[in-house]
Design a protein around this motif. Structure first.
Motif, PDB file in Angstrom:
ATOM      1  N   SER A  83      16.211  47.061 -33.596  1.00  0.00           N
ATOM      2  CA  SER A  83      17.321  46.236 -33.128  1.00  0.00           C
ATOM      3  C   SER A  83      17.966  46.931 -31.938  1.00  0.00           C
ATOM      4  N   PRO A  84      18.593  46.168 -31.057  1.00  0.00           N
ATOM      5  CA  PRO A  84      19.249  46.797 -29.897  1.00  0.00           C
ATOM      6  C   PRO A  84      20.291  47.834 -30.341  1.00  0.00           C
ATOM      7  N   CYS A  85      20.334  48.926 -29.592  1.00  0.00           N
ATOM      8  CA  CYS A  85      21.308  49.981 -29.842  1.00  0.00           C
ATOM      9  C   CYS A  85      21.543  50.701 -28.525  1.00  0.00           C
ATOM     10  N   ASP A  86      22.434  51.673 -28.542  1.00  0.00           N
ATOM     11  CA  ASP A  86      22.726  52.429 -27.327  1.00  0.00           C
ATOM     12  C   ASP A  86      21.703  53.531 -27.074  1.00  0.00           C
ATOM     13  N   LEU A  87      21.327  54.239 -28.138  1.00  0.00           N
ATOM     14  CA  LEU A  87      20.467  55.406 -27.997  1.00  0.00           C
ATOM     15  C   LEU A  87      19.474  55.455 -29.141  1.00  0.00           C
ATOM     16  N   VAL A  88      18.207  55.655 -28.784  1.00  0.00           N
ATOM     17  CA  VAL A  88      17.172  55.897 -29.783  1.00  0.00           C
ATOM     18  C   VAL A  88      16.735  57.345 -29.640  1.00  0.00           C
ATOM     19  N   LEU A  89      16.941  58.108 -30.686  1.00  0.00           N
ATOM     20  CA  LEU A  89      16.417  59.470 -30.729  1.00  0.00           C
ATOM     21  C   LEU A  89      15.015  59.391 -31.310  1.00  0.00           C
ATOM     22  N   VAL A  90      14.105  60.134 -30.725  1.00  0.00           N
ATOM     23  CA  VAL A  90      12.709  60.118 -31.154  1.00  0.00           C
ATOM     24  C   VAL A  90      12.340  61.534 -31.561  1.00  0.00           C
ATOM     25  N   GLU A  91      12.026  61.713 -32.838  1.00  0.00           N
ATOM     26  CA  GLU A  91      11.617  63.031 -33.315  1.00  0.00           C
ATOM     27  C   GLU A  91      10.102  63.104 -33.312  1.00  0.00           C
ATOM     28  N   GLY A  92       9.583  64.146 -32.692  1.00  0.00           N
ATOM     29  CA  GLY A  92       8.133  64.304 -32.592  1.00  0.00           C
ATOM     30  C   GLY A  92       7.617  63.639 -31.326  1.00  0.00           C
ATOM     31  N   PHE A  93       6.450  63.036 -31.423  1.00  0.00           N
ATOM     32  CA  PHE A  93       5.839  62.347 -30.270  1.00  0.00           C
ATOM     33  C   PHE A  93       5.840  63.256 -29.036  1.00  0.00           C
ATOM     34  N   LYS A  94       5.346  64.489 -29.192  1.00  0.00           N
ATOM     35  CA  LYS A  94       5.360  65.474 -28.094  1.00  0.00           C
ATOM     36  C   LYS A  94       4.775  64.925 -26.801  1.00  0.00           C
ATOM     37  N   MET A 121      18.161  49.926 -24.122  1.00  0.00           N
ATOM     38  CA  MET A 121      18.298  51.080 -25.001  1.00  0.00           C
ATOM     39  C   MET A 121      17.813  52.317 -24.261  1.00  0.00           C
ATOM     40  N   LYS A 122      18.553  53.379 -24.384  1.00  0.00           N
ATOM     41  CA  LYS A 122      18.145  54.670 -23.839  1.00  0.00           C
ATOM     42  C   LYS A 122      17.354  55.400 -24.919  1.00  0.00           C
ATOM     43  N   THR A 123      16.332  56.118 -24.508  1.00  0.00           N
ATOM     44  CA  THR A 123      15.547  56.904 -25.463  1.00  0.00           C
ATOM     45  C   THR A 123      15.551  58.363 -25.036  1.00  0.00           C
ATOM     46  N   PHE A 124      15.583  59.244 -26.027  1.00  0.00           N
ATOM     47  CA  PHE A 124      15.541  60.672 -25.763  1.00  0.00           C
ATOM     48  C   PHE A 124      14.840  61.338 -26.933  1.00  0.00           C
ATOM     49  N   GLY A 125      13.876  62.204 -26.624  1.00  0.00           N
ATOM     50  CA  GLY A 125      13.088  62.852 -27.658  1.00  0.00           C
ATOM     51  C   GLY A 125      13.570  64.242 -28.014  1.00  0.00           C
ATOM     52  N   ILE A 126      13.333  64.599 -29.253  1.00  0.00           N
ATOM     53  CA  ILE A 126      13.568  65.944 -29.768  1.00  0.00           C
ATOM     54  C   ILE A 126      12.239  66.357 -30.389  1.00  0.00           C
ATOM     55  N   ALA A 127      11.618  67.390 -29.840  1.00  0.00           N
ATOM     56  CA  ALA A 127      10.301  67.791 -30.333  1.00  0.00           C
ATOM     57  C   ALA A 127      10.240  69.296 -30.488  1.00  0.00           C
ATOM     58  N   GLY A 128       9.385  69.744 -31.345  1.00  0.00           N
ATOM     59  CA  GLY A 128       9.197  71.171 -31.586  1.00  0.00           C
ATOM     60  C   GLY A 128       8.245  71.360 -32.741  1.00  0.00           C
ATOM     61  N   GLU A 132       2.398  71.940 -21.458  1.00  0.00           N
ATOM     62  CA  GLU A 132       1.386  70.892 -21.602  1.00  0.00           C
ATOM     63  C   GLU A 132       1.963  69.489 -21.433  1.00  0.00           C
ATOM     64  N   PHE A 133       3.247  69.337 -21.671  1.00  0.00           N
ATOM     65  CA  PHE A 133       3.874  68.024 -21.665  1.00  0.00           C
ATOM     66  C   PHE A 133       5.009  68.010 -20.644  1.00  0.00           C
ATOM     67  N   PRO A 134       4.799  67.364 -19.513  1.00  0.00           N
ATOM     68  CA  PRO A 134       5.769  67.431 -18.421  1.00  0.00           C
ATOM     69  C   PRO A 134       7.075  66.679 -18.665  1.00  0.00           C
ATOM     70  N   ASN A 135       7.198  65.959 -19.760  1.00  0.00           N
ATOM     71  CA  ASN A 135       8.428  65.203 -20.007  1.00  0.00           C
ATOM     72  C   ASN A 135       9.512  66.017 -20.704  1.00  0.00           C
ATOM     73  N   VAL A 136       9.256  67.285 -20.960  1.00  0.00           N
ATOM     74  CA  VAL A 136      10.292  68.160 -21.514  1.00  0.00           C
ATOM     75  C   VAL A 136      11.263  68.486 -20.385  1.00  0.00           C
ATOM     76  N   VAL A 137      12.537  68.154 -20.591  1.00  0.00           N
ATOM     77  CA  VAL A 137      13.548  68.351 -19.541  1.00  0.00           C
ATOM     78  C   VAL A 137      14.415  69.580 -19.780  1.00  0.00           C
ATOM     79  N   ALA A 138      14.405  70.091 -21.014  1.00  0.00           N
ATOM     80  CA  ALA A 138      15.204  71.271 -21.350  1.00  0.00           C
ATOM     81  C   ALA A 138      14.686  71.848 -22.661  1.00  0.00           C
ATOM     82  N   ILE A 139      15.100  73.072 -22.926  1.00  0.00           N
ATOM     83  CA  ILE A 139      14.709  73.747 -24.162  1.00  0.00           C
ATOM     84  C   ILE A 139      15.971  74.166 -24.897  1.00  0.00           C
TER      85      ILE A 139
END
Length: 164
Positions: A92-103, A1-8, A125-132
């Motif tokens: 459960s297995p999926c293609d993409l997990v979007l994660v809201e929060g967890f800055k 599963m690929k994971t990608f976060g959305i935070a703000g 403060e959080f180096p895992n931000v790849v774009a804004i």
């Protein structure tokens, strides 16, 4: 599963953006799941319902199952809050997990930033931000994407996660 976060910050439009992204991903045949972090107490159950009564009686887990969906409620009681890795293992297995929060979680994420909200950037403060994603032009050292161009944001996420 690929994971990608959305935070703000609260009020920046994270939930609205995710709500618009999911149909774009599923239209491409992807199975998408979501984990949302909340700082506030929450309950999806209601007093008086059987499931609530079972939890109040001390059950560690209560599963509701029907023809259209099932839900598992897990009472932490004296347990520590699970990490994002532990929560991902429950899906459960999926293609993409979007994660809201967890800055602070160690996963690539998009910072949703609206200057009108009046909050500072957190990517410093959080180096895992790849774009804004923003509704205004910004002078920063990261790619800035138009928050109102949801198809372009979807394309960016799919390219980044190598699902495109």
């Amino acid at each position: 599963m690929k994971t990608f976060g959305i935070a703000g910050w609260s009020g920046s439009g994270k939930t609205t953006l995710i709500e618009q992204l999911i149909p774009l991903f599923t239209a491409r045949g992807l199975h998408v799941s979501l984990i949302k972090h909340t700082h506030h107490g929450f309950d999806i159950d209601r007093p008086g319902k059987d499931s609530h009564r079972f939890r109040e009686a001390g059950a560690s887990q209560v599963m509701l199952a029907g023809a259209a969906r099932w839900a598992l409620m897990h009472e932490l009681r004296d347990e520590a809050q699970p990490s994002l890795v532990e929560l991902l293992a429950q899906l459960s297995p999926c293609d993409l997990v979007l994660v809201e929060g967890f800055k602070s979680a160690e996963l690539p994420k998009l910072e949703v930033h609206r200057p009108s909200v009046g909050k500072p950037f957190f990517h410093t403060e959080f180096p895992n931000v790849v774009a804004i994603a923003s509704d205004e032009k910004l002078e920063v050292d990261l790619p800035v994407l138009d928050l109102n161009d949801v198809p372009a944001l979807a394309d960016y996420i799919l390219r980044f996660t190598e699902l495109a």
